[in-house]
Design a protein around this motif. Structure first.
Motif, PDB file in Angstrom:
ATOM      1  N   ALA A 224       0.798  -1.226   0.000  1.00  0.00           N
ATOM      2  CA  ALA A 224       0.000   0.000   0.000  1.00  0.00           C
ATOM      3  C   ALA A 224       0.829   1.274   0.000  1.00  0.00           C
ATOM      4  O   ALA A 224       0.416   2.287  -0.569  1.00  0.00           O
ATOM      5  N   HIS A 225       1.968   1.264   0.660  1.00  0.00           N
ATOM      6  CA  HIS A 225       2.805   2.462   0.734  1.00  0.00           C
ATOM      7  C   HIS A 225       3.998   2.407  -0.221  1.00  0.00           C
ATOM      8  O   HIS A 225       4.846   3.310  -0.189  1.00  0.00           O
ATOM      9  N   ASP A 226       4.109   1.351  -1.016  1.00  0.00           N
ATOM     10  CA  ASP A 226       5.277   1.162  -1.884  1.00  0.00           C
ATOM     11  C   ASP A 226       6.561   1.186  -1.057  1.00  0.00           C
ATOM     12  O   ASP A 226       7.605   1.678  -1.489  1.00  0.00           O
ATOM     13  N   TYR A 227       6.482   0.614   0.146  1.00  0.00           N
ATOM     14  CA  TYR A 227       7.592   0.600   1.096  1.00  0.00           C
ATOM     15  C   TYR A 227       8.261  -0.769   1.128  1.00  0.00           C
ATOM     16  O   TYR A 227       9.243  -0.962   1.842  1.00  0.00           O
ATOM     17  N   ASP A 228       7.731  -1.710   0.388  1.00  0.00           N
ATOM     18  CA  ASP A 228       8.220  -3.094   0.368  1.00  0.00           C
ATOM     19  C   ASP A 228       9.399  -3.240  -0.579  1.00  0.00           C
ATOM     20  O   ASP A 228       9.630  -2.388  -1.442  1.00  0.00           O
ATOM     21  N   ASP A 229      10.153  -4.320  -0.439  1.00  0.00           N
ATOM     22  CA  ASP A 229      11.389  -4.473  -1.210  1.00  0.00           C
ATOM     23  C   ASP A 229      11.113  -4.662  -2.704  1.00  0.00           C
ATOM     24  O   ASP A 229      10.006  -5.009  -3.126  1.00  0.00           O
ATOM     25  N   ALA A 230      12.127  -4.396  -3.503  1.00  0.00           N
ATOM     26  CA  ALA A 230      12.002  -4.466  -4.961  1.00  0.00           C
ATOM     27  C   ALA A 230      13.356  -4.845  -5.542  1.00  0.00           C
ATOM     28  O   ALA A 230      14.376  -4.838  -4.850  1.00  0.00           O
ATOM     29  N   GLN A 231      13.349  -5.167  -6.847  1.00  0.00           N
ATOM     30  CA  GLN A 231      14.581  -5.590  -7.494  1.00  0.00           C
ATOM     31  C   GLN A 231      14.711  -4.931  -8.856  1.00  0.00           C
ATOM     32  O   GLN A 231      13.699  -4.722  -9.552  1.00  0.00           O
ATOM     33  N   LEU A 232      15.928  -4.577  -9.195  1.00  0.00           N
ATOM     34  CA  LEU A 232      16.234  -4.033 -10.521  1.00  0.00           C
ATOM     35  C   LEU A 232      17.023  -5.066 -11.314  1.00  0.00           C
ATOM     36  O   LEU A 232      17.824  -5.808 -10.739  1.00  0.00           O
ATOM     37  N   PRO A 233      16.802  -5.085 -12.646  1.00  0.00           N
ATOM     38  CA  PRO A 233      15.943  -4.193 -13.423  1.00  0.00           C
ATOM     39  C   PRO A 233      14.526  -4.711 -13.637  1.00  0.00           C
ATOM     40  O   PRO A 233      13.748  -4.114 -14.374  1.00  0.00           O
TER      41      PRO A 233
ATOM     42  N   GLY B 189      18.719 -22.455  -8.429  1.00  0.00           N
ATOM     43  CA  GLY B 189      19.187 -23.074  -7.201  1.00  0.00           C
ATOM     44  C   GLY B 189      20.623 -22.723  -6.854  1.00  0.00           C
ATOM     45  O   GLY B 189      21.051 -22.931  -5.718  1.00  0.00           O
ATOM     46  N   GLU B 190      21.365 -22.216  -7.820  1.00  0.00           N
ATOM     47  CA  GLU B 190      22.746 -21.802  -7.583  1.00  0.00           C
ATOM     48  C   GLU B 190      22.867 -20.277  -7.479  1.00  0.00           C
ATOM     49  O   GLU B 190      23.563 -19.758  -6.598  1.00  0.00           O
ATOM     50  N   ARG B 191      22.212 -19.582  -8.380  1.00  0.00           N
ATOM     51  CA  ARG B 191      22.182 -18.122  -8.335  1.00  0.00           C
ATOM     52  C   ARG B 191      20.793 -17.689  -7.886  1.00  0.00           C
ATOM     53  O   ARG B 191      19.794 -18.083  -8.478  1.00  0.00           O
ATOM     54  N   TRP B 192      20.746 -16.872  -6.836  1.00  0.00           N
ATOM     55  CA  TRP B 192      19.474 -16.420  -6.293  1.00  0.00           C
ATOM     56  C   TRP B 192      19.278 -14.929  -6.579  1.00  0.00           C
ATOM     57  O   TRP B 192      19.979 -14.079  -6.039  1.00  0.00           O
ATOM     58  N   HIS B 193      18.300 -14.626  -7.415  1.00  0.00           N
ATOM     59  CA  HIS B 193      17.962 -13.235  -7.704  1.00  0.00           C
ATOM     60  C   HIS B 193      17.446 -12.522  -6.450  1.00  0.00           C
ATOM     61  O   HIS B 193      17.557 -11.296  -6.332  1.00  0.00           O
ATOM     62  N   TYR B 194      16.884 -13.276  -5.527  1.00  0.00           N
ATOM     63  CA  TYR B 194      16.306 -12.688  -4.311  1.00  0.00           C
ATOM     64  C   TYR B 194      17.366 -11.950  -3.486  1.00  0.00           C
ATOM     65  O   TYR B 194      17.052 -11.027  -2.752  1.00  0.00           O
ATOM     66  N   LEU B 195      18.614 -12.356  -3.624  1.00  0.00           N
ATOM     67  CA  LEU B 195      19.682 -11.702  -2.875  1.00  0.00           C
ATOM     68  C   LEU B 195      19.994 -10.309  -3.417  1.00  0.00           C
ATOM     69  O   LEU B 195      20.720  -9.546  -2.776  1.00  0.00           O
ATOM     70  N   ALA B 196      19.460  -9.971  -4.589  1.00  0.00           N
ATOM     71  CA  ALA B 196      19.746  -8.684  -5.224  1.00  0.00           C
ATOM     72  C   ALA B 196      18.623  -7.671  -5.031  1.00  0.00           C
ATOM     73  O   ALA B 196      18.578  -6.656  -5.721  1.00  0.00           O
ATOM     74  N   THR B 197      17.719  -7.945  -4.106  1.00  0.00           N
ATOM     75  CA  THR B 197      16.619  -7.011  -3.869  1.00  0.00           C
ATOM     76  C   THR B 197      17.069  -5.838  -2.990  1.00  0.00           C
ATOM     77  O   THR B 197      18.056  -5.926  -2.269  1.00  0.00           O
ATOM     78  N   VAL B 198      16.297  -4.770  -3.067  1.00  0.00           N
ATOM     79  CA  VAL B 198      16.561  -3.555  -2.301  1.00  0.00           C
ATOM     80  C   VAL B 198      15.540  -3.461  -1.173  1.00  0.00           C
ATOM     81  O   VAL B 198      14.331  -3.503  -1.418  1.00  0.00           O
ATOM     82  N   VAL B 199      16.028  -3.346   0.056  1.00  0.00           N
ATOM     83  CA  VAL B 199      15.153  -3.081   1.199  1.00  0.00           C
ATOM     84  C   VAL B 199      15.025  -1.568   1.327  1.00  0.00           C
ATOM     85  O   VAL B 199      16.006  -0.862   1.528  1.00  0.00           O
ATOM     86  N   LYS B 200      13.828  -1.077   1.210  1.00  0.00           N
ATOM     87  CA  LYS B 200      13.636   0.365   1.042  1.00  0.00           C
ATOM     88  C   LYS B 200      13.818   1.157   2.340  1.00  0.00           C
ATOM     89  O   LYS B 200      13.202   0.830   3.361  1.00  0.00           O
ATOM     90  N   PRO B 201      14.592   2.227   2.280  1.00  0.00           N
ATOM     91  CA  PRO B 201      14.699   3.121   3.440  1.00  0.00           C
ATOM     92  C   PRO B 201      13.599   4.173   3.477  1.00  0.00           C
ATOM     93  O   PRO B 201      13.373   4.793   4.518  1.00  0.00           O
ATOM     94  N   TYR B 202      12.943   4.407   2.337  1.00  0.00           N
ATOM     95  CA  TYR B 202      11.922   5.450   2.253  1.00  0.00           C
ATOM     96  C   TYR B 202      10.628   4.864   1.678  1.00  0.00           C
ATOM     97  O   TYR B 202      10.678   3.975   0.806  1.00  0.00           O
ATOM     98  N   PRO B 203       9.462   5.369   2.080  1.00  0.00           N
ATOM     99  CA  PRO B 203       8.183   4.855   1.575  1.00  0.00           C
ATOM    100  C   PRO B 203       7.795   5.487   0.239  1.00  0.00           C
ATOM    101  O   PRO B 203       6.718   6.075   0.083  1.00  0.00           O
ATOM    102  N   THR B 204       8.698   5.378  -0.724  1.00  0.00           N
ATOM    103  CA  THR B 204       8.485   5.968  -2.041  1.00  0.00           C
ATOM    104  C   THR B 204       8.979   4.993  -3.099  1.00  0.00           C
ATOM    105  O   THR B 204       9.672   4.018  -2.794  1.00  0.00           O
ATOM    106  N   ASN B 205       8.630   5.282  -4.332  1.00  0.00           N
ATOM    107  CA  ASN B 205       9.128   4.457  -5.426  1.00  0.00           C
ATOM    108  C   ASN B 205      10.652   4.403  -5.388  1.00  0.00           C
ATOM    109  O   ASN B 205      11.323   5.409  -5.163  1.00  0.00           O
ATOM    110  N   GLY B 206      11.213   3.214  -5.600  1.00  0.00           N
ATOM    111  CA  GLY B 206      12.649   3.021  -5.458  1.00  0.00           C
ATOM    112  C   GLY B 206      13.487   3.908  -6.360  1.00  0.00           C
ATOM    113  O   GLY B 206      14.635   4.250  -6.000  1.00  0.00           O
TER     114      GLY B 206
END
Length: 470
Positions: free
Chosen positions: A85-94, A255-272
């Motif tokens: 709802a606040h766009d405060y959740d983690d995200a990944q690029l690109p 199973g060897e390379r995990w894209h999940y490790l490249a996500t951004v944990v947001k410091p601000y409640p805005t679009n990354g």
């Protein structure tokens, strides 16, 4: 050489291996962090207009205000909406996929019967499959889904949610593959509201969580999907992505390379995409520069992000709502230059009254965005920004950041993550949050994952009493 198994079966086999053998330590810790962070986002999002609308809709068919009493898909629908709802959740690029806003709510909707360790494993698998579906849509650094107006989090998250839900329901490989195949028929979500306004976008995460949960339930009861639902002539890749679709991205180094490790944990409640500019504006404010000293601000950003946070310029300088302001680089920078809360901008800085503040609007109108050569060349591996502020005395302040705060290159500190969680969950009973902190420390509560639910019941109840969107 035998023909490779259909993609849905390969993904199902991967999911079951993770369930049986466990996760790499780094992935396990990342998933535990995602549980804490997303749980906080759910708590903060509970009182928003989208979460309230979904809660009241659910109450039409499911009277009562205890989340744990809802059917799994209904619970997932509300949890996912609140998480995003606040766009405060983690995200990944690109890929621009928000994996945890779908995977964590899907897992929490099954917490009544799930062991804590399986909850984390299923969450990681769902997030990883969603991110790989996002990678399959990449055309260079651009998402073909985005270019078609399709919301990546919803389209890709539905597949991941089917895997998460299927694992927690105990599906075998055949039925789990069917769940993934069925999910391709339920994936949906358009981005037009991001462009012109509307509050439907957070619901996309809830819809994805609910749709994946439904797909797994249907597969458990015998419904089947096409074995080539992903790669077939009329499958997901061709129908949604088109000629740029990469089937290999779904399974390469699985199973060897995990894209999940490249996500951004947001410091601000805005679009990354606003974050590097917000960080620099926060620094400038900390240096003692006052808004009334500023003549103009120029932001050099990666060219691909401008369509999200800078265009059209007039709408971004004067967003119609607090939610729309989250997707505006000029407005979020203006807030940070005025001295926002939290790490630079807090939830309370982006309410609907803020977008009518004459001082904020006047400063946002003097913030101009343009493509930066350095920033564009480094994107998407690095999300940076150069800020040049011309002051009224003629001096120019230049600040630059190469990687966004919260990225793998510059992760938030444990203290920063805890501060975000504490602020987001301030309205919930502190005792009920202890199991969440324990799970993050990989020390699950003796009652198992069900111990995560009491605080969520309180958050769900808040959706019926809140009056306005934060």
């Amino acid at each position: 050489m035998p023909e490779p198994a259909p993609l849905v079966r390969q993904l199902a086999d991967f999911a079951l291996r993770c369930q049986r053998l466990g996760l790499p330590e780094a992935v396990e810790r990342r998933t535990a962090l995602a549980l804490l962070d997303t749980y906080g986002c759910i708590a903060a999002g509970a009182s928003t207009d989208p979460a309230r609308a979904v809660a009241r809709h659910l109450a039409e068919d499911h009277p009562g205000r205890a989340l744990r009493e809802l059917p799994r898909a209904a619970a997932a629908r509300w949890l996912g909406t609140a998480a995003h709802a606040h766009d405060y959740d983690d995200a990944q690029l690109p890929t621009m996929v928000h994996p945890s806003a779908v995977a964590v709510p899907t897992a929490l909707a099954h917490a009544r019967e799930a062991p804590a360790d399986q909850l984390l494993r299923a969450t990681a698998v769902g997030a990883e499959i969603a991110l790989r579906a996002g990678a399959a849509a990449l055309d260079g650094n651009d998402s073909a889904l985005f270019d078609r107006g399709l919301h990546m989090t919803s389209l890709c998250g539905t597949l991941g949610a089917a895997a998460t839900a299927g694992l927690l329901r105990g599906l075998d490989a055949e039925r789990l593959a069917h769940a993934l195949a069925i999910a391709t028929s339920l994936a949906s979500g358009l981005l037009e509201a991001n462009r012109v306004g509307g509050t439907v976008k957070p619901f996309h995460a809830g819809w994805a969580a609910a749709a994946g949960t439904t797909a797994a339930a249907l597969a458990a009861h015998g419904l089947t999907g096409a074995p080539t639902a992903l790669e077939g002539r009329f499958g997901y890749l061709n129908a949604f992505i088109g000629p740029h679709a990469s089937a290999e991205a779904l399974t390469e180094d699985l199973g060897e390379r995990w894209h999940y490790l490249a996500t951004v944990v947001k410091p601000y409640p805005t679009n990354g995409f606003t974050h590097p500019a917000v960080e620099l504006a926060t620094r400038l404010h900390a240096q003692g520069v006052r808004p009334d000293q500023i003549d103009t601000v120029h932001l050099d950003l990666p060219e691909p992000v401008l369509r999200t946070v800078a265009e059209p310029p007039a709408a971004k300088a004067a967003p119609p709502s607090g939610y729309a302001a989250r997707f505006s680089a000029p407005f979020t920078v203006a807030v940070a230059l005025h001295g926002g809360g939290g790490l630079g901008i807090a939830l309370e800085d982006l309410h609907d009254d803020a977008v009518r503040d004459p001082a904020l609007l006047a400063l946002a109108a003097r913030v101009h965005c343009r493509p930066g050569g350095r920033e564009s060349a480094a994107f998407p591996e690095h999300l940076g920004c150069t800020l040049r502020a011309r002051l009224r005395d003629g001096t120019v302040r230049t600040l630059r950041v190469a990687d966004t705060l919260g990225s793998p290159a510059r992760p938030l500190t444990p203290a920063q993550v805890d501060a975000k969680f504490t602020a987001n969950t301030a309205a919930l009973p502190a005792a009920a949050l202890a199991p969440v902190r324990a799970a993050t420390a990989l020390a699950p509560h003796p009652d198992g994952a069900v111990a995560l639910l009491p605080a969520l019941d309180a958050a769900f109840a808040a959706a019926f009493t809140a009056d306005t969107m934060s």
